[in-house]
Write a protein that holds these residues in place. Structure first.
Motif, mmCIF file in Angstrom:
data_model
loop_
_atom_site.group_PDB
_atom_site.id
_atom_site.type_symbol
_atom_site.label_atom_id
_atom_site.label_comp_id
_atom_site.label_asym_id
_atom_site.label_seq_id
_atom_site.Cartn_x
_atom_site.Cartn_y
_atom_site.Cartn_z
ATOM 1 N N VAL A 127 1.771 4.393 9.909
ATOM 2 C CA VAL A 127 1.772 3.848 11.273
ATOM 3 C C VAL A 127 0.462 3.170 11.644
ATOM 4 N N HIS A 128 -0.625 3.506 10.970
ATOM 5 C CA HIS A 128 -1.921 2.909 11.306
ATOM 6 C C HIS A 128 -2.272 1.722 10.410
ATOM 7 N N GLU A 129 -1.327 1.316 9.570
ATOM 8 C CA GLU A 129 -1.538 0.162 8.696
ATOM 9 C C GLU A 129 -1.010 -1.099 9.373
ATOM 10 N N PRO A 130 -1.346 -2.278 8.836
ATOM 11 C CA PRO A 130 -0.956 -3.540 9.501
ATOM 12 C C PRO A 130 0.525 -3.646 9.849
ATOM 13 N N GLU A 131 1.414 -3.161 8.976
ATOM 14 C CA GLU A 131 2.850 -3.256 9.246
ATOM 15 C C GLU A 131 3.328 -2.160 10.193
ATOM 16 N N GLY A 132 2.442 -1.210 10.529
ATOM 17 C CA GLY A 132 2.814 -0.156 11.460
ATOM 18 C C GLY A 132 3.811 0.850 10.919
ATOM 19 N N GLY A 133 3.990 0.862 9.593
ATOM 20 C CA GLY A 133 4.966 1.769 9.000
ATOM 21 C C GLY A 133 6.370 1.209 8.950
ATOM 22 N N PHE A 134 6.557 0.010 9.483
ATOM 23 C CA PHE A 134 7.879 -0.614 9.505
ATOM 24 C C PHE A 134 8.102 -1.441 8.233
ATOM 25 N N VAL A 135 9.358 -1.477 7.797
ATOM 26 C CA VAL A 135 9.731 -2.229 6.598
ATOM 27 C C VAL A 135 10.463 -3.494 7.018
ATOM 28 N N PRO A 136 9.957 -4.674 6.651
ATOM 29 C CA PRO A 136 10.688 -5.906 6.974
ATOM 30 C C PRO A 136 12.065 -5.912 6.319
ATOM 31 N N VAL A 137 13.059 -6.324 7.051
ATOM 32 C CA VAL A 137 14.421 -6.349 6.517
ATOM 33 C C VAL A 137 14.501 -7.214 5.264
ATOM 34 N N ASP A 138 13.715 -8.300 5.223
ATOM 35 C CA ASP A 138 13.795 -9.169 4.050
ATOM 36 C C ASP A 138 13.140 -8.554 2.812
ATOM 37 N N HIS A 139 12.546 -7.353 2.944
ATOM 38 C CA HIS A 139 12.034 -6.623 1.784
ATOM 39 C C HIS A 139 13.101 -5.738 1.153
ATOM 40 N N VAL A 140 14.230 -5.587 1.838
ATOM 41 C CA VAL A 140 15.283 -4.702 1.336
ATOM 42 C C VAL A 140 16.022 -5.386 0.192
ATOM 43 N N ILE A 141 16.101 -4.696 -0.933
ATOM 44 C CA ILE A 141 16.797 -5.216 -2.108
ATOM 45 C C ILE A 141 18.287 -4.941 -2.005
ATOM 46 N N GLY A 198 0.767 -1.235 0.000
ATOM 47 C CA GLY A 198 0.000 0.000 0.000
ATOM 48 C C GLY A 198 0.798 1.285 0.000
ATOM 49 N N TRP A 199 2.125 1.189 -0.089
ATOM 50 C CA TRP A 199 2.930 2.408 -0.114
ATOM 51 C C TRP A 199 2.927 3.045 -1.499
ATOM 52 N N LEU A 200 2.815 2.224 -2.527
ATOM 53 C CA LEU A 200 2.784 2.724 -3.898
ATOM 54 C C LEU A 200 1.346 2.730 -4.391
ATOM 55 N N THR A 201 0.912 3.866 -4.877
ATOM 56 C CA THR A 201 -0.483 3.971 -5.312
ATOM 57 C C THR A 201 -0.634 4.299 -6.782
ATOM 58 N N GLU A 202 0.434 4.795 -7.423
ATOM 59 C CA GLU A 202 0.340 5.191 -8.819
ATOM 60 C C GLU A 202 1.160 4.252 -9.695
ATOM 61 N N PRO A 203 0.615 3.844 -10.864
ATOM 62 C CA PRO A 203 1.387 3.006 -11.779
ATOM 63 C C PRO A 203 2.541 3.779 -12.382
ATOM 64 N N ALA A 204 3.619 3.073 -12.647
ATOM 65 C CA ALA A 204 4.785 3.721 -13.254
ATOM 66 C C ALA A 204 4.496 4.108 -14.695
ATOM 67 N N HIS A 205 5.133 5.188 -15.143
ATOM 68 C CA HIS A 205 4.954 5.656 -16.520
ATOM 69 C C HIS A 205 5.748 4.792 -17.489
ATOM 70 N N GLN A 206 5.142 4.490 -18.635
ATOM 71 C CA GLN A 206 5.825 3.747 -19.684
ATOM 72 C C GLN A 206 5.650 4.475 -21.007
ATOM 73 N N THR A 207 6.701 4.522 -21.807
ATOM 74 C CA THR A 207 6.624 5.155 -23.105
ATOM 75 C C THR A 207 5.687 4.381 -24.028
ATOM 76 N N ARG A 208 5.058 5.095 -24.964
ATOM 77 C CA ARG A 208 4.152 4.458 -25.919
ATOM 78 C C ARG A 208 4.879 4.003 -27.174
ATOM 79 N N ASN A 209 6.137 4.367 -27.318
ATOM 80 C CA ASN A 209 6.918 3.968 -28.487
ATOM 81 C C ASN A 209 7.309 2.502 -28.348
ATOM 82 N N PRO A 210 6.817 1.604 -29.244
ATOM 83 C CA PRO A 210 7.095 0.166 -29.110
ATOM 84 C C PRO A 210 8.585 -0.149 -29.119
ATOM 85 N N ALA A 211 9.350 0.527 -29.987
ATOM 86 C CA ALA A 211 10.786 0.256 -30.079
ATOM 87 C C ALA A 211 11.494 0.625 -28.779
ATOM 88 N N LEU A 212 11.138 1.798 -28.234
ATOM 89 C CA LEU A 212 11.753 2.220 -26.983
ATOM 90 C C LEU A 212 11.337 1.323 -25.825
#
Length: 208
Positions: free
Chosen positions: A170-184, A64-78
């Protein structure tokens, strides 16, 4: 055959060592600007290293931290070229669902975030030279006192007044905390645009 070997090598580097990520918003200004490309160290977690206070890390959306889809170019080659380069880790993916923030506290720490005061970790005020020049440490989203669970992180953007970070969840299930195993991995360098080439070292935040 040579192209195949290069492809395998690039995939190996992306999977185990380094990957490029794009900065989509202003939440980490002035440290990072929208459109910057950063390199992320994915190797050290394989050797048991865990994120440390002051590091800038890339992590998967805890939910739930990301709410907007990422932008993608419409040019098929790109789109094909972008997809190919992102597949081998030479360019950020257009549909990546990852975030980048600074680690303020780790498991076991107590964070105080109050209006009119600096952020405190374990009772010690933080000296935060990276905060955006017109932003305040906590005034826009004060959350009081929180205790970071084991194997979790409390993260905040450097542009505090424009960052939807741990404070906003902070009021969401994870409490605003990021699990360490989510870190890339840890972002360690800005590599694009060229005039902004710079290292991203961890910053010791505690005042002495």
């Amino acid at each position: 055959m040579l192209c195949g070997m290069v492809l395998i090598l690039a995939l190996g580097i992306k999977t185990f060592f380094v990957q490029a990520f794009s900065i989509p918003s202003s939440s980490m200004q002035d440290t990072l600007q929208p459109g910057d490309r950063v390199l992320v160290d994915k190797l050290t977690p394989w050797f048991g290293a865990t994120p440390q206070r002051g590091e800038v890390v890339v992590f998967r959306d805890p939910g739930g931290w990301l709410t907007e889809p990422a932008h993608q170019t419409r040019n098929p080659a790109l789109r094909f070229l972008n997809s190919t380069l992102s597949f081998v880790g030479l360019m950020p993916s257009a549909d990546e669902k990852d975030l980048i923030k600074r680690v303020i506290a780790v498991g076991g720490d107590t964070v105080e975030c109050r209006r009119g005061s600096p952020v405190k970790v374990n009772g010690i005020p933080l000296k935060e030279p990276y905060i955006f020049r017109s932003a305040t440490p906590c005034d826009d989203l004060p959350v009081g006192t929180v205790k970071v669970p084991p194997d979790h992180l409390w993260v905040m953007g450097d542009h505090r007044n424009d960052s939807w970070d741990s404070r906003a969840h902070v009021h969401e299930p994870e409490g605003g905390f990021v699990p360490v195993d989510h870190v890339i991995g840890r972002a360690f360098a800005v590599v694009w645009p060229i005039p902004r080439w710079a290292a991203l070292p961890a910053i010791e935040e505690h005042q002495k």
